[in-house]
Design an enzyme around this catalytic site. Structure first.
Site, PDB file in Angstrom:
ATOM      1  N   LYS A   5     -10.429 -27.924  39.831  1.00 18.66           N
ATOM      2  CA  LYS A   5      -9.948 -26.855  38.828  1.00 18.66           C
ATOM      3  C   LYS A   5     -10.059 -25.681  39.494  1.00 18.66           C
ATOM      4  O   LYS A   5     -11.190 -25.397  40.544  1.00 18.66           O
ATOM      5  CB  LYS A   5     -11.219 -26.965  37.706  1.00 18.66           C
ATOM      6  CG  LYS A   5     -11.181 -25.793  36.874  1.00 18.66           C
ATOM      7  CD  LYS A   5     -12.331 -25.771  35.954  1.00 18.66           C
ATOM      8  CE  LYS A   5     -12.567 -24.469  35.182  1.00 18.66           C
ATOM      9  NZ  LYS A   5     -13.260 -24.776  33.956  1.00 18.66           N
TER      10      LYS A   5
HETATM   11  C1  5RP Z   1     -17.689 -22.226  35.238  1.00 17.15           C
HETATM   12  C2  5RP Z   1     -16.671 -23.129  34.652  1.00 17.15           C
HETATM   13  C3  5RP Z   1     -16.332 -22.719  33.273  1.00 17.15           C
HETATM   14  O1  5RP Z   1     -16.111 -24.085  32.666  1.00 17.15           O
HETATM   15  C4  5RP Z   1     -14.859 -22.465  33.257  1.00 17.15           C
HETATM   16  O2  5RP Z   1     -14.582 -21.473  34.287  1.00 17.15           O
HETATM   17  C5  5RP Z   1     -14.713 -21.362  32.062  1.00 17.15           C
HETATM   18  O3  5RP Z   1     -13.518 -21.573  31.606  1.00 17.15           O
HETATM   19  P1  5RP Z   1     -12.824 -20.170  31.437  1.00 17.15           P
HETATM   20  O4  5RP Z   1     -12.738 -19.174  32.564  1.00 17.15           O
HETATM   21  O5  5RP Z   1     -11.479 -20.562  30.624  1.00 17.15           O
HETATM   22  O6  5RP Z   1     -13.778 -19.461  30.140  1.00 17.15           O
HETATM   23  O7  5RP Z   1     -16.262 -24.040  35.550  1.00 17.15           O
HETATM   24  O8  5RP Z   1     -17.732 -22.377  36.462  1.00 17.15           O
END
Ligand code: 5RP
Length: 293
Positions: A203
């Site tokens: 991710k």
């Molecule tokens: C934090 C994470 C979160 O799940 C993610 O980044 C949050 O998602 P968004 O940025 O879309 O609110 O991995 O480190």
């Protein structure tokens, strides 16, 4: 009485039809064992090859984030529209009904709060518990270039070793420290490192020339949403990411902080799974918002 085996003549052996062996649909994942593939196939849709993950694990370091003060009220209505929920085991056990039957990706790292150095994370869950909770994957963060870079990388590799023993995929999350630039070169470095070290999927953030990030990463990449954007901009970002090789989104604030979160996640689904253009998905969002869908 068991049926007597009366021999070849009466049975259908299809001797002229070779047994098919399918190639697993996810990039870089064909060599995994059955359990690992099955878990990934619950996160990623086998038809589109994509996923809409709903991220709401923010509380593990920042407490009751805006929009997540009461996940029982704000998140449960969204859950049926997500392919997978990314969350902590605490919220899973306390809020999510087991009958919901959604794939889950469990946050498995933790330690510092927003008051401390965020890169100083450790593994914060046993693999046994992830299996007990029937998770489809576990996630940990790497802070490449951060103060505790090596520790966070070792967290990832230890989790991957633990996961490989039980067929549990690991999601490597590329976090960005306060002092680090989130540019394309950095994201290429961090995502590729996660894949090289054995993460089943990664991710990261959407950046310019994203197709070079996805091309250089041999496993699927999902994008984080990041800070809340106007809905059309968030849909545009998802569209561009998908069309530059992303295998889906793992979106949080751009969904649960939207004025109409259910309408937004439904619009995101159209972009991710059906490649709907962002302008059309935004029209759909506005229609659903008006209907209070
Ligand atoms: C934090 C994470 C979160 O799940 C993610 O980044 C949050 O998602 P968004 O940025 O879309 O609110 O991995 O480190």
């Amino acid at each position: 009485m068991p049926e007597a085996d009366t021999g070849k003549v009466e049975k259908s052996f299809y001797t002229d039809v070779p047994q098919q062996s399918e190639l697993f649909f996810l990039k870089g994942s064909n060599s995994y064992d059955w359990g690992m593939k099955n878990r990934l196939a619950r996160i990623f849709d086998a038809t589109s090859g994509k996923t809409v993950m709903l991220a709401f694990d923010h509380g593990y370091f920042q407490g009751p984030t805006t929009g997540l003060e009461r996940p029982d009220i704000t998140i449960l209505p969204l859950a049926p529209y997500a392919d997978a929920l990314m969350l902590t085991r605490g919220i899973l056990r306390s809020v999510i009904p087991p009958s919901l039957n959604r794939a889950t990706v469990l946050r498995a790292s933790g330690g510092p709060s927003i008051l401390k150095e965020l890169s100083n994370e450790h593994i914060a869950m046993d693999m046994d518990d992830a299996v007990r909770l029937n998770a489809c994957a576990v996630a940990t963060q790497v802070f490449i270039g951060g103060e505790f870079e090596t520790q966070s990388v070792i967290n990832l590799t230890r989790l991957i070793d633990m996961g490989n023993r039980v067929g549990m995929p690991v999601l490597g999350v590329t976090a960005v420290g306060k002092e680090l630039v989130r540019d394309t070169k950095y994201i290429r470095l961090a995502t590729r490192m996660c894949a090289e070290l054995g993460a089943a999927f990664v991710k990261t953030y959407f950046v310019p020339d994203f197709e070079t990030v996805t091309a250089a990463c041999p496993v699927p990449i999902v994008i984080a949403g990041g800070k809340k954007l106007p809905e059309l901009d968030a849909l545009q970002m998802a569209y561009e990411a998908i069309n530059q090789g992303a295998a889906g989104v793992d979106m949080g604030r751009n969904i649960f902080q939207s004025e109409a979160p259910v309408a937004m996640i439904r619009a995101v689904r159209k972009v991710v799974h059906e490649n709907m253009r962002p302008e059309q998905a935004y029209e759909m969002f506005l229609d659903l918002k008006q209907q209070r869908a």
